[in-house]
Design an enzyme around this catalytic site. Structure first.
Site, PDB file in Angstrom:
ATOM      1  N   HIS A 107      31.859 -28.387   6.058  1.00  0.00           N
ATOM      2  CA  HIS A 107      30.905 -27.794   4.936  1.00  0.00           C
ATOM      3  C   HIS A 107      31.322 -26.901   4.075  1.00  0.00           C
ATOM      4  CE1 HIS A 107      30.647 -24.814   7.791  1.00  0.00           C
ATOM      5  NE2 HIS A 107      30.245 -23.658   6.991  1.00  0.00           N
ATOM      6  N   HIS A 121      34.489 -22.607  -0.353  1.00  0.00           N
ATOM      7  CA  HIS A 121      35.614 -23.192   0.270  1.00  0.00           C
ATOM      8  C   HIS A 121      35.330 -24.091   1.482  1.00  0.00           C
ATOM      9  CE1 HIS A 121      34.601 -19.718   2.696  1.00  0.00           C
ATOM     10  NE2 HIS A 121      34.658 -20.509   3.721  1.00  0.00           N
TER      11      HIS A 121
HETATM   12  P1  ATP Z   1      30.383 -12.985   6.419  1.00  0.00           P
HETATM   13  O1  ATP Z   1      30.575 -13.384   7.791  1.00  0.00           O
HETATM   14  O2  ATP Z   1      30.365 -11.972   5.746  1.00  0.00           O
HETATM   15  O3  ATP Z   1      29.378 -13.805   5.723  1.00  0.00           O
HETATM   16  P2  ATP Z   1      32.571 -15.043   5.863  1.00  0.00           P
HETATM   17  O4  ATP Z   1      31.852 -15.859   6.988  1.00  0.00           O
HETATM   18  O5  ATP Z   1      32.556 -15.889   4.557  1.00  0.00           O
HETATM   19  O6  ATP Z   1      31.702 -13.680   5.487  1.00  0.00           O
HETATM   20  P3  ATP Z   1      34.629 -14.819   7.630  1.00  0.00           P
HETATM   21  O7  ATP Z   1      33.706 -14.245   8.590  1.00  0.00           O
HETATM   22  O8  ATP Z   1      36.001 -14.123   7.395  1.00  0.00           O
HETATM   23  O9  ATP Z   1      33.936 -14.608   6.185  1.00  0.00           O
HETATM   24  O10 ATP Z   1      34.717 -16.522   7.811  1.00  0.00           O
HETATM   25  C1  ATP Z   1      35.702 -17.068   6.767  1.00  0.00           C
HETATM   26  C2  ATP Z   1      35.178 -18.581   7.052  1.00  0.00           C
HETATM   27  O11 ATP Z   1      35.380 -18.938   8.438  1.00  0.00           O
HETATM   28  C3  ATP Z   1      33.885 -18.976   6.749  1.00  0.00           C
HETATM   29  O12 ATP Z   1      33.816 -20.120   6.077  1.00  0.00           O
HETATM   30  C4  ATP Z   1      33.036 -18.883   8.044  1.00  0.00           C
HETATM   31  O13 ATP Z   1      31.859 -19.771   8.035  1.00  0.00           O
HETATM   32  C5  ATP Z   1      34.051 -19.430   8.743  1.00  0.00           C
HETATM   33  N1  ATP Z   1      34.064 -18.812  10.177  1.00  0.00           N
HETATM   34  C6  ATP Z   1      33.621 -17.577  10.419  1.00  0.00           C
HETATM   35  N2  ATP Z   1      33.467 -17.328  11.907  1.00  0.00           N
HETATM   36  C7  ATP Z   1      33.822 -18.657  12.433  1.00  0.00           C
HETATM   37  C8  ATP Z   1      33.774 -19.009  13.757  1.00  0.00           C
HETATM   38  N3  ATP Z   1      33.640 -18.439  14.701  1.00  0.00           N
HETATM   39  N4  ATP Z   1      34.225 -20.515  13.930  1.00  0.00           N
HETATM   40  C9  ATP Z   1      34.407 -21.191  13.121  1.00  0.00           C
HETATM   41  N5  ATP Z   1      34.199 -20.758  11.599  1.00  0.00           N
HETATM   42  C10 ATP Z   1      34.156 -19.647  11.475  1.00  0.00           C
END
Ligand code: ATP
Ligand code: MG
Length: 178
Positions: free
Chosen positions: A120, A37
């Site tokens: 990205h 995504h």
């Molecule tokens: P994991 O953290 O277990 O690897 P994930 O990052 O895919 O999983 P989430 O942490 O729910 O799942 O994040 C969902 C999306 O939001 C991902 O694309 C992640 O890169 C982005 N994301 C997470 N935290 C932040 C943040 N603090 N600021 C911007 N984007 C974020």
């Protein structure tokens, strides 16, 4: 509390092509193609009312479809690489959609996003990958270019409460129309 973010989905044929990049890097945990995504706005864990307000504000966004193209690979984390991603060619439509998502977050009472928007698609998470191995991988695979695709909707995803990560669930979809 639901953990939310808005995003653009990656069309299945392109996702399939991106899986060809899943080779030649030890220490990589490759993301399943159905979980690829492009995050527009990360919200995080919020209460139900904030979630509803954000979903509703997203529904008020009016924008025509636009084209984007993934262009080459990179890594996050510098000397301690933690992710491999596909970058996105600069796109006015994408910037406008990001701004509209930011506005929707503000309308839902969410705090401003501190980081700059760096569009990205994460392809792998890295654990103990060596920086020189990542550099060699990027050198080998990084020049791969993909065909552009049309963004004609975006979605509100939920990920696992508190911890994040897939499988991501589409909670709502928002069409872009001329
Ligand atoms: P994991 O953290 O277990 O690897 P994930 O990052 O895919 O999983 P989430 O942490 O729910 O799942 O994040 C969902 C999306 O939001 C991902 O694309 C992640 O890169 C982005 N994301 C997470 N935290 C932040 C943040 N603090 N600021 C911007 N984007 C974020
Ligand atoms: Mg995360």
């Amino acid at each position: 509390m639901p953990r939310l973010f808005s995003a653009i989905e990656i069309p299945r044929p392109l996702a399939e092509r991106l899986t060809l990049l899943r080779a030649g890097l030890t220490g990589a945990r490759w993301i399943d193609p159905e979980n690829y995504h492009l995050t527009l706005r990360f919200i995080g864990d919020v209460d139900g009312m904030t979630a509803r307000d954000f979903a509703e504000a997203l529904g008020a966004i009016e924008m025509p479809p636009f084209e984007i193209r993934l262009n080459g690979l990179g890594s996050f984390g510098g000397n301690k690489p933690r992710a491999i991603f596909a970058g996105v060619a600069p796109s006015e439509g994408l910037n406008a959609l990001r701004r509209a998502n930011d506005r929707a977050a503000r309308e839902a009472g969410l705090p401003a996003e501190g980081r700059n928007f760096m569009p990205h698609v994460t392809l792998a998470r890295l654990r103990n990958a060596r920086a020189d191995a990542v550099a060699a991988y990027l050198e080998h695979q990084g020049g791969v270019f993909a065909d552009p695709f049309i963004v004609n909707r975006f979605v509100l995803y939920s990920s696992r409460d508190s911890v994040g990560g897939g499988p991501y669930v589409v909670e709502a979809a928002y069409p872009l129309e001329d």
